[in-house]
Scaffold this active site. Structure first.
Site, mmCIF file in Angstrom:
data_model
loop_
_atom_site.group_PDB
_atom_site.id
_atom_site.type_symbol
_atom_site.label_atom_id
_atom_site.label_comp_id
_atom_site.label_asym_id
_atom_site.label_seq_id
_atom_site.Cartn_x
_atom_site.Cartn_y
_atom_site.Cartn_z
ATOM 1 N N HIS A 149 21.292 0.319 -28.325
ATOM 2 C CA HIS A 149 22.067 0.185 -29.572
ATOM 3 C C HIS A 149 21.274 0.663 -30.794
ATOM 4 O O HIS A 149 21.776 0.573 -31.920
ATOM 5 C CB HIS A 149 22.496 -1.271 -29.789
ATOM 6 C CG HIS A 149 23.432 -1.791 -28.736
ATOM 7 N ND1 HIS A 149 24.581 -1.118 -28.367
ATOM 8 C CD2 HIS A 149 23.389 -2.906 -27.958
ATOM 9 C CE1 HIS A 149 25.211 -1.807 -27.411
ATOM 10 N NE2 HIS A 149 24.497 -2.889 -27.132
ATOM 11 N N ASP A 153 25.265 -0.406 -18.877
ATOM 12 C CA ASP A 153 25.295 -1.694 -19.589
ATOM 13 C C ASP A 153 26.765 -1.996 -19.928
ATOM 14 O O ASP A 153 27.573 -1.081 -20.085
ATOM 15 C CB ASP A 153 24.464 -1.562 -20.873
ATOM 16 C CG ASP A 153 24.269 -2.873 -21.605
ATOM 17 O OD1 ASP A 153 23.180 -3.457 -21.470
ATOM 18 O OD2 ASP A 153 25.206 -3.302 -22.327
ATOM 19 N N HIS A 186 27.971 -2.899 -22.593
ATOM 20 C CA HIS A 186 28.286 -2.450 -23.951
ATOM 21 C C HIS A 186 28.090 -0.944 -24.082
ATOM 22 O O HIS A 186 27.174 -0.378 -23.484
ATOM 23 C CB HIS A 186 27.379 -3.152 -24.968
ATOM 24 C CG HIS A 186 27.473 -4.654 -24.904
ATOM 25 N ND1 HIS A 186 26.537 -5.423 -24.245
ATOM 26 C CD2 HIS A 186 28.406 -5.498 -25.403
ATOM 27 C CE1 HIS A 186 26.892 -6.710 -24.355
ATOM 28 N NE2 HIS A 186 28.019 -6.772 -25.039
HETATM 29 ZN ZN ZN Z 1 24.723 -4.963 -23.294
#
Ligand code: ZN
Length: 342
Positions: free
Chosen positions: A161, A196, A198
């Site tokens: 991220h 992942d 996300h």
């Molecule tokens: Zn994650």
């Protein structure tokens, strides 16, 4: 499997996690790495300490102002007499607000995407160590070329991220992006497969205009799930990078059997791109028992995913990302690696 680790991950120990309008116990804690390491050791994998690659590899991905921010903000925050011991933003530059301010509150907001990446005293050292873990695993795989070797980087904090100049989502330095960029000094093209739960928004952002890094992310549909503002199928890359970013959003609660066709779609794209090295951003938070509740992959399912990825028969660097159910992290990583090693 050769596993790379650094005990310095423990220097980052966040005290807070902001969600649903209030502070909670943090999820991304040193116990995660301890749980992963016990699973790894119980399965008998060889554990290697990371090497130090110096500032150059991270400087090839992140911008100098951001790196200065990460390295120094904890001290400057304390010197400025801020109330909380950890650095946290209380404002972000919204749309049509893009000036870089001089004051410390604005600076923190400028270099962060959300409130889930608190910066404490040892955060910088831990983030640097985590990127060195990914780089060491990459070096192990590059050393074996043209053979399709593999290595697993037990990274903490995670990285996918983190953008070129923003931290967020528990991430500070983008480990997999730094490792992929580093590999390009020896090979021509690489791919990053992010599994992942996300969307790998930072990784996508870093390579969005490039064709020498294919970025693929399989993740829980972001319509009502972190990171909300990206991860949609229409985001395909820009300029030279057009067609080199593939997002595969998956409906919430999807289980093992229904997940596999999505992974097959990613594998087809990887086969036709034929990277010299494959990087897997290996989150284990798609687990059915993960506190962040997205998909419903079982412990056995991670083994199937590992096996399916290893069928590609590519030189592969596995880079740990998320995964927050500490009771199952050891079993889930062992299952993935067992599947991968066939
Ligand atoms: Zn994650």
């Amino acid at each position: 499997m050769k596993v790379v680790f650094s005990p310095d991950h423990a220097r980052h120990h966040p005290k807070t996690y902001f969600k649903s309008g209030t502070f909670h116990e943090p999820q991304e804690v040193p116990g995660r790495a301890d749980a992963l390491l016990s699973g790894i050791e119980a399965a008998g994998h060889e554990v290697i300490q990371s090497m130090d690659f110096g500032p150059k590899p991270r400087g090839a991905v992140h911008n100098p102002g951001y790196l200065y921010f990460l390295e120094t903000i904890s001290e400057r925050w304390k010197a400025a007499g801020m109330e909380n011991e950890e650095v946290l933003p209380n404002i972000h530059p919204g749309r049509r607000m893009n000036s870089m301010p001089e004051g410390i509150v604005g600076e923190v907001g400028y270099y962060t995407t959300d409130m889930s990446a608190p910066i404490g005293e040892g955060t910088w050292e831990a983030a640097v160590a985590s990127s060195n873990v990914a780089l060491t695993a990459t070096e192990l795989v590059l050393d074996q070329l043209p053979e399709a070797g593999s290595a697993y980087a037990l990274c903490r904090p995670p990285g996918h991220h983190a953008f070129q100049d923003m931290c967020g989502g528990f991430c500070f330095l983008n480990n997999v992006a730094i490792a992929a960029q580093y590999a390009l000094s020896e090979v021509n093209r690489v791919a990053i497969l992010d599994v992942d739960v996300h969307h790998g928004n930072g990784t996508q952002g870093i390579f969005y205009n490039r064709s020498d890094v294919l970025t693929i992310s399989l993740h829980c549909d972001p319509t009502d799930f972190y990171p909300f503002f990206s991860g949609y199928a229409h985001e395909r890359g820009e300029g030279d990078g057009e067609g080199y970013n593939l997002n595969i959003p998956i409906p919430p609660q999807t289980g093992d059997a229904d997940y596999m066709p999505y992974l097959e779609q990613a594998k087809q794209a990887l086969r036709s791109y034929a990277p010299d090295v494959l990087f897997v951003a290996l989150g284990l938070d798609a687990f059915e028992g993960d506190p962040l509740i997205g998909l419903s992959i079982t412990t056995g399912g991670f083994g199937q995913i590992g096996a399916a990825i290893s069928e590609l028969d590519m030189p592969t660097v596995l880079v740990q990302e998320g995964g927050y159910n500490r009771d199952f992290l050891g079993a889930n990583i062992s299952s993935f690696l067992k599947g991968f090693e066939g």
